[in-house]
Design a protein around this motif. Sequence first.
Motif, PDB file in Angstrom:
ATOM      1  N   GLU A   1      -4.378   2.142   7.294  1.00 32.59           N
ATOM      2  CA  GLU A   1      -4.536   1.533   5.979  1.00 32.59           C
ATOM      3  C   GLU A   1      -5.999   1.562   5.607  1.00 32.59           C
ATOM      4  O   GLU A   1      -6.869   1.648   6.479  1.00 32.59           O
ATOM      5  CB  GLU A   1      -3.952   0.123   5.924  1.00 32.59           C
ATOM      6  CG  GLU A   1      -4.586  -0.919   6.786  1.00 32.59           C
ATOM      7  CD  GLU A   1      -3.958  -2.293   6.527  1.00 32.59           C
ATOM      8  OE1 GLU A   1      -3.102  -2.684   7.330  1.00 32.59           O
ATOM      9  OE2 GLU A   1      -4.334  -2.969   5.529  1.00 32.59           O
TER      10      GLU A   1
ATOM     11  N   LYS B   1      -9.148   0.811   2.242  1.00 37.05           N
ATOM     12  CA  LYS B   1      -9.519   0.192   0.964  1.00 37.05           C
ATOM     13  C   LYS B   1     -10.000   1.273   0.004  1.00 37.05           C
ATOM     14  O   LYS B   1     -10.190   2.421   0.403  1.00 37.05           O
ATOM     15  CB  LYS B   1     -10.633  -0.816   1.206  1.00 37.05           C
ATOM     16  CG  LYS B   1     -10.173  -1.975   2.066  1.00 37.05           C
ATOM     17  CD  LYS B   1     -11.272  -2.989   2.257  1.00 37.05           C
ATOM     18  CE  LYS B   1     -10.735  -4.146   3.084  1.00 37.05           C
ATOM     19  NZ  LYS B   1     -11.757  -5.094   3.455  1.00 37.05           N
TER      20      LYS B   1
ATOM     21  N   THR C   1     -10.260  -4.165  -1.775  1.00 41.16           N
ATOM     22  CA  THR C   1      -8.798  -4.060  -1.892  1.00 41.16           C
ATOM     23  C   THR C   1      -8.448  -4.163  -3.368  1.00 41.16           C
ATOM     24  O   THR C   1      -8.763  -5.175  -4.004  1.00 41.16           O
ATOM     25  CB  THR C   1      -8.111  -5.212  -1.111  1.00 41.16           C
ATOM     26  OG1 THR C   1      -8.528  -5.121   0.255  1.00 41.16           O
ATOM     27  CG2 THR C   1      -6.597  -5.113  -1.184  1.00 41.16           C
TER      28      THR C   1
ATOM     29  N   ARG D   1      -2.356  -3.644  -0.546  1.00 42.48           N
ATOM     30  CA  ARG D   1      -2.711  -3.081   0.769  1.00 42.48           C
ATOM     31  C   ARG D   1      -2.145  -1.668   0.821  1.00 42.48           C
ATOM     32  O   ARG D   1      -0.942  -1.465   0.692  1.00 42.48           O
ATOM     33  CB  ARG D   1      -2.065  -3.916   1.869  1.00 42.48           C
ATOM     34  CG  ARG D   1      -3.060  -4.745   2.672  1.00 42.48           C
ATOM     35  CD  ARG D   1      -2.317  -5.616   3.628  1.00 42.48           C
ATOM     36  NE  ARG D   1      -2.278  -5.033   4.973  1.00 42.48           N
ATOM     37  CZ  ARG D   1      -1.500  -5.508   5.946  1.00 42.48           C
ATOM     38  NH1 ARG D   1      -0.678  -6.514   5.725  1.00 42.48           N
ATOM     39  NH2 ARG D   1      -1.535  -4.949   7.143  1.00 42.48           N
ATOM     40  N   ASP D   2      -3.013  -0.681   1.013  1.00 36.44           N
ATOM     41  CA  ASP D   2      -2.563   0.709   0.982  1.00 36.44           C
ATOM     42  C   ASP D   2      -2.440   1.304   2.378  1.00 36.44           C
ATOM     43  O   ASP D   2      -3.372   1.229   3.173  1.00 36.44           O
ATOM     44  CB  ASP D   2      -3.561   1.559   0.184  1.00 36.44           C
ATOM     45  CG  ASP D   2      -3.315   1.420  -1.298  1.00 36.44           C
ATOM     46  OD1 ASP D   2      -2.152   1.484  -1.705  1.00 36.44           O
ATOM     47  OD2 ASP D   2      -4.299   1.229  -2.032  1.00 36.44           O
TER      48      ASP D   2
ATOM     49  N   THR E   1      -2.759  -0.027  11.386  1.00 35.03           N
ATOM     50  CA  THR E   1      -1.931  -0.883  10.516  1.00 35.03           C
ATOM     51  C   THR E   1      -0.578  -1.243  11.117  1.00 35.03           C
ATOM     52  O   THR E   1      -0.016  -0.463  11.887  1.00 35.03           O
ATOM     53  CB  THR E   1      -1.705  -0.178   9.153  1.00 35.03           C
ATOM     54  OG1 THR E   1      -1.042  -1.073   8.278  1.00 35.03           O
ATOM     55  CG2 THR E   1      -0.900   1.104   9.285  1.00 35.03           C
TER      56      THR E   1
END
Length: 312
Positions: free
Chosen positions: A150, A152, A247, A256-257, A302
């Motif tokens: 994950e 930002k 974020t 949240r990517d 993640t």
Amino acid sequence: MAPPQENTTMIKRKLASGIRRRSLLAGVAALGAAGAVGSASGCSRVDVSGATGGGHQLEDLRKKGTVRMGIASEPPYASINSKGELTGEAPAVAKTIFRRLGIKNFEPVPVEFGALVPGLHSFQYDVIVAGMFINKARCAAVLFSDPDYENKDAFLVLKGNPKKIHSYADIAKGKFRMGSGIGYAEIDYAVGNGVKKDTIQTYGDQIAGMEALEAGRIDAFAGTALTMIEALKAGKHPKVEMTEPFTPVVDGKPQRDGGGYGFRIGETNLRDAFNRELQKMKKSGELLRIAKPYGFTEEFMTDLTAKELCKK
Ligand SMILES: CC1=N[C@H](C(=O)O)[C@@H](O)CN1
């Protein structure tokens, strides 16, 4: 003469061709959405169940012995290096997994980021290996593995950040000119914060974005923080710096990517086999060991899943 009895192979073939047709239909829909507007989502209105009976691609790839990987030129995720070789975190992880699934050869197929989904559905390659974020719109056209990282977002801006840009809301408020990559999810984040879509300029990659910044055509270029770090490493754009990673927030909700690997809808056997290996690598710490040389630290690891990201 009586017709031959249907044996298991014949039944499998019939099922397979049915799945192929469904995949193709999904692909056509994906092409319509992504191709027409260069949409960040790249897809829409397709059956998202993914539960179409397994698929045969894993078997086929094992027979062929080669996986064709759709990549976009975006270090450190995936790119072709100065020696003409496939490199990046995503191919490194994918190669490890495919080797364990019995496939030993790899061919990169480089396309623009916005063309990754249509290219998958038009059979130009077997899997998207580009660190692509997993989200609801994309899950309508792509069967994703779980995310392997994950990350930002960040902006590239002129040194000193003269427009004081730190978020998509700042861009909307100041009516600043934003650039991003073609088909990047960041476009949707900006629009979700009130930036007018037709004011966003899209570029083939972050290098073109830095050129645009230095030439004064845009005030900020949006992408993942890791992309910006890598883009600046070459030191060829001395007037450009990156903002603090953040974020993205849309409608008050932090986004949240997580990025993963994209398979054709219906190829659940292949995706599930890939996921099983990925999960083992997460548990053992091997994933971090492979990803670290590409700038991925512990904080990028993640616990997000494709299932939850496909809802967002
Ligand atoms: C790795 C990556 N993720 C974002 C996306 O998936 O849209 C974009 O920033 C393009 N590159």
